[in-house]
Design a protein around this motif. Structure first.
Motif, PDB file in Angstrom:
ATOM      1  N   UNK A 111     -11.144 -38.720 131.291  1.00  0.00           N
ATOM      2  CA  UNK A 111     -10.434 -39.738 130.507  1.00  0.00           C
ATOM      3  C   UNK A 111     -10.629 -41.131 131.100  1.00  0.00           C
ATOM      4  N   UNK A 112     -10.558 -41.272 132.415  1.00  0.00           N
ATOM      5  CA  UNK A 112     -10.610 -42.592 133.043  1.00  0.00           C
ATOM      6  C   UNK A 112     -12.022 -43.141 133.153  1.00  0.00           C
ATOM      7  N   UNK A 113     -12.971 -42.294 133.546  1.00  0.00           N
ATOM      8  CA  UNK A 113     -14.312 -42.795 133.838  1.00  0.00           C
ATOM      9  C   UNK A 113     -15.305 -42.574 132.698  1.00  0.00           C
ATOM     10  N   UNK A 114     -15.021 -41.646 131.815  1.00  0.00           N
ATOM     11  CA  UNK A 114     -15.982 -41.312 130.762  1.00  0.00           C
ATOM     12  C   UNK A 114     -17.097 -40.402 131.234  1.00  0.00           C
ATOM     13  N   UNK A 115     -17.034 -39.941 132.483  1.00  0.00           N
ATOM     14  CA  UNK A 115     -18.076 -39.057 133.007  1.00  0.00           C
ATOM     15  C   UNK A 115     -18.072 -37.732 132.242  1.00  0.00           C
ATOM     16  N   UNK A 116     -19.257 -37.198 132.005  1.00  0.00           N
ATOM     17  CA  UNK A 116     -19.391 -35.945 131.272  1.00  0.00           C
ATOM     18  C   UNK A 116     -19.003 -34.782 132.191  1.00  0.00           C
ATOM     19  N   UNK A 117     -18.083 -33.946 131.730  1.00  0.00           N
ATOM     20  CA  UNK A 117     -17.647 -32.771 132.486  1.00  0.00           C
ATOM     21  C   UNK A 117     -18.426 -31.546 132.031  1.00  0.00           C
ATOM     22  N   UNK A 118     -18.507 -31.305 130.735  1.00  0.00           N
ATOM     23  CA  UNK A 118     -19.314 -30.205 130.208  1.00  0.00           C
ATOM     24  C   UNK A 118     -19.678 -30.468 128.750  1.00  0.00           C
ATOM     25  N   UNK A 119     -20.627 -29.674 128.274  1.00  0.00           N
ATOM     26  CA  UNK A 119     -21.066 -29.694 126.887  1.00  0.00           C
ATOM     27  C   UNK A 119     -21.101 -28.251 126.389  1.00  0.00           C
ATOM     28  N   UNK A 120     -20.498 -27.994 125.239  1.00  0.00           N
ATOM     29  CA  UNK A 120     -20.516 -26.673 124.625  1.00  0.00           C
ATOM     30  C   UNK A 120     -21.130 -26.800 123.238  1.00  0.00           C
ATOM     31  N   UNK A 121     -22.276 -26.181 123.047  1.00  0.00           N
ATOM     32  CA  UNK A 121     -22.944 -26.287 121.759  1.00  0.00           C
ATOM     33  C   UNK A 121     -24.105 -25.323 121.639  1.00  0.00           C
TER      34      UNK A 121
END
Length: 545
Positions: free
Chosen positions: A335-345
């Motif tokens: 939420x604070x940094x916008x860093x990507x944590x994961x992608x599900x697709x």
């Protein structure tokens, strides 16, 4: 203009201005009966709304007013039950001297509604009234919501955790129906309510044509505020509660370059709208991909609908934002940094060909359905990530790029995600026997007892919007069809609790509303030991965020 109401209890003496009550149905009331007048204040906004004015009652210890609307004979849905605090009524301009006006909403149109009203006091005593409130017929200009096809009616005794449904309509203002398929609320004044949410007693609606936010109250009052000057041009898709305000998908433009459906903002709406947070998915993905030596320009393509954000939710468990990209995947950001944590697709889509994105991919356990063209993200009561899994592959990738799988049916999917192992399991899904396809729009949301409301926005080859109520075991309890063109009839639908709605004064901004029935406030009056002046001061200082 005042109109008489029929009172079911007490000795009555009719006057031209209403009905005078000389003896009330009282529950341990310590106040001696006096002449009291009960009447409606005409306000022809909607047949589903009526304003009942109570004059001559002792308001010195009043703390609130509640009402209930009796269901029609044969109805399975619960009664509409609403409770207003005194401060909420004051803030809305419904208290004046010895008069209090009660906004009744959720009435049946074209019907003599039996309504019970109870005035509550500090001492625990109450005054009870029963009224018959006749309403005019409703003319459904859309020709849609008043003509449902009842595929499966809700049966008496059926277990369902919701009784009212909020339909986000592309044809106008939101529409509320009950689980008997009766329209219980609709008003004019809004072009489209596809981008909307509900909080307190208000719909918060984003304009799909311009950067404007509307607040539409259940009493029919409308207010509007513009977004602060920015590059944002309009709203698209959903609005959902965020950490500090409301999360919304917006379009943007800078010079001649459009950022189409790839921006999420969080806005606060008190007296003046502010935007404390925003997430430019194009910028976030470009930075991540470039840092890992991928060609971001091949994936992030401004001016093209390459991302197509349609839902964003806040997860308070780890202070994160989860965003649905219809074209690509579901992505989780800090939420604070916008860093990507994961992608599900779907790993057979174009995005998976980029090593930098593949490094953030969640692997789904065998047998599960990957999110494909998904909508309506939410977190269930047991912590699962749920969504409507449309099943339509990408439609806007570069020529020759893989569009991924397209399924012949849609489903509701709920996932458990292990971020340490970067794996996920589809804990359950509901696929209606693989018999229904709704490739775009649509939604699924959980109610109190794990019942699910499923909205197939474009079922039956894009001709029908289909609302399905599932009990906690995913058995069909109700199924209603409405004609649609595109996603116009019901792009998204959610359960709404009109059977237990408590309205307090938190977050109200009365200066932004023009109340047609308001008769002004007496600054010297005192209610429950608090002056109206002090109450208004408190309301003006409050904030919902």
């Amino acid at each position: 203009m005042l109109t008489s109401l029929r009172i079911s209890r007490g000795v009555r003496r009719a006057l031209s201005s209403g009905v005078v009550i000389t003896s009330l149905g009282l529950a341990a009331c310590a106040v001696a009966p006096t002449e009291n007048t009960v009447s409606t204040v005409e306000k022809p906004v909607s047949p589903f709304i009526s304003l009942v004015q109570l004059d001559g009652f002792d308001l010195s210890t009043l703390t609130g007013v509640q009402y209930a609307i009796a269901p029609k004979p044969g109805s399975v849905s619960k009664p509409v039950r609403v409770e207003y605090s005194l401060s909420a009524l004051v803030a809305r301009g419904y208290v004046s001297g010895g008069s209090v006006t009660v906004p009744l909403f959720g009435l049946y149109a074209g019907y003599e509604n039996l309504v019970s009203i109870e005035l509550e006091t500090q001492t625990g005593t109450s005054t009870s009234l029963q009224l018959t409130v006749p309403t005019p017929a409703y003319v459904d200009t859309s020709g849609v919501y008043s003509h449902p096809t009842i595929v499966t009616p809700r049966r008496a005794g059926s277990a369902l955790g919701f009784d009212f449904i909020f339909i986000k309509s592309g044809l106008g203002s939101p529409v509320i129906i009950d689980t008997d398929a009766e329209i219980r609320w609709a008003v004019p004044g809004i072009v489209s309510s596809m981008c909307s949410t509900f909080i307190g007693d208000e719909f918060v609606i984003g304009d799909p044509r311009q950067p404007t936010v509307y607040r539409l109250r259940l009493d029919g009052n409308i207010a509007q505020s513009p977004l602060p000057p920015s590059t944002y041009t309009d709203f698209n898709h959903n609005i959902d509660p965020g950490k500090q305000g409301f999360l919304a998908e917006v379009d943007a433009a800078s010079g001649e370059v459009a950022s189409i459906e790839s921006n999420v903002i969080e806005f606060q709406d008190s007296n003046v709208i502010s935007i404390p947070n925003h997430w430019d998915l194009g910028a976030i993905l470009t930075a991540h991909m470039s840092n890992q030596a991928d060609d971001a320009t091949a994936f992030v393509r401004p001016g093209i609908d390459w991302f197509h954000s349609n839902s964003a939710i806040y997860d308070s468990r780890d202070d994160s934002l989860v965003v649905s990209s219809r074209e690509n995947f579901v992505i989780k950001l800090d939420y604070k940094t916008g860093a990507i944590i994961w992608i599900l697709g779907d790993p057979t889509k174009y995005w998976y060909t980029f090593p930098s994105l593949r490094s953030k991919a969640i692997t789904l356990a065998p047998g599960g359905l990957y999110p494909i063209g998904q909508h309506a993200l939410s977190i269930t009561s047991d912590g699962l990530l749920m969504m409507f899994n449309d099943g339509l592959g990408s439609v806007n990738q570069p020529a020759g790029a893989p569009a991924g799988e397209t399924r012949p049916y849609s489903a509701v999917s709920a996932y458990s995600i292990d971020e340490k192992s970067m794996t996920a399991m589809e804990v359950w899904d509901y696929d209606a026997g693989k018999a229904i396809s709704s490739g775009v729009c649509s939604s699924a949301y959980e109610a109190a007892d794990k019942s699910i409301l499923v909205d197939y926005a474009v079922a039956d080859n894009n001709t029908e919007a289909l609302l399905v109520g599932l009990d906690s075991n995913h058995n069909v309890v109700l199924e209603y069809e409405y004609p649609t063109t595109g996603c116009g009839t019901s792009w998204n639908a959610r359960p709404i609790s009109l059977d237990d709605l408590k309205i307090d004064d938190g977050g109200l901004s009365p200066s932004r509303h023009l109340h047609a029935g308001s008769q002004g406030l007496s600054a010297g009056a005192s209610f429950a030991g608090i002056s109206v002046t002090d109450l208004l001061s408190r309301v003006n200082r409050s904030s919902p965020y």
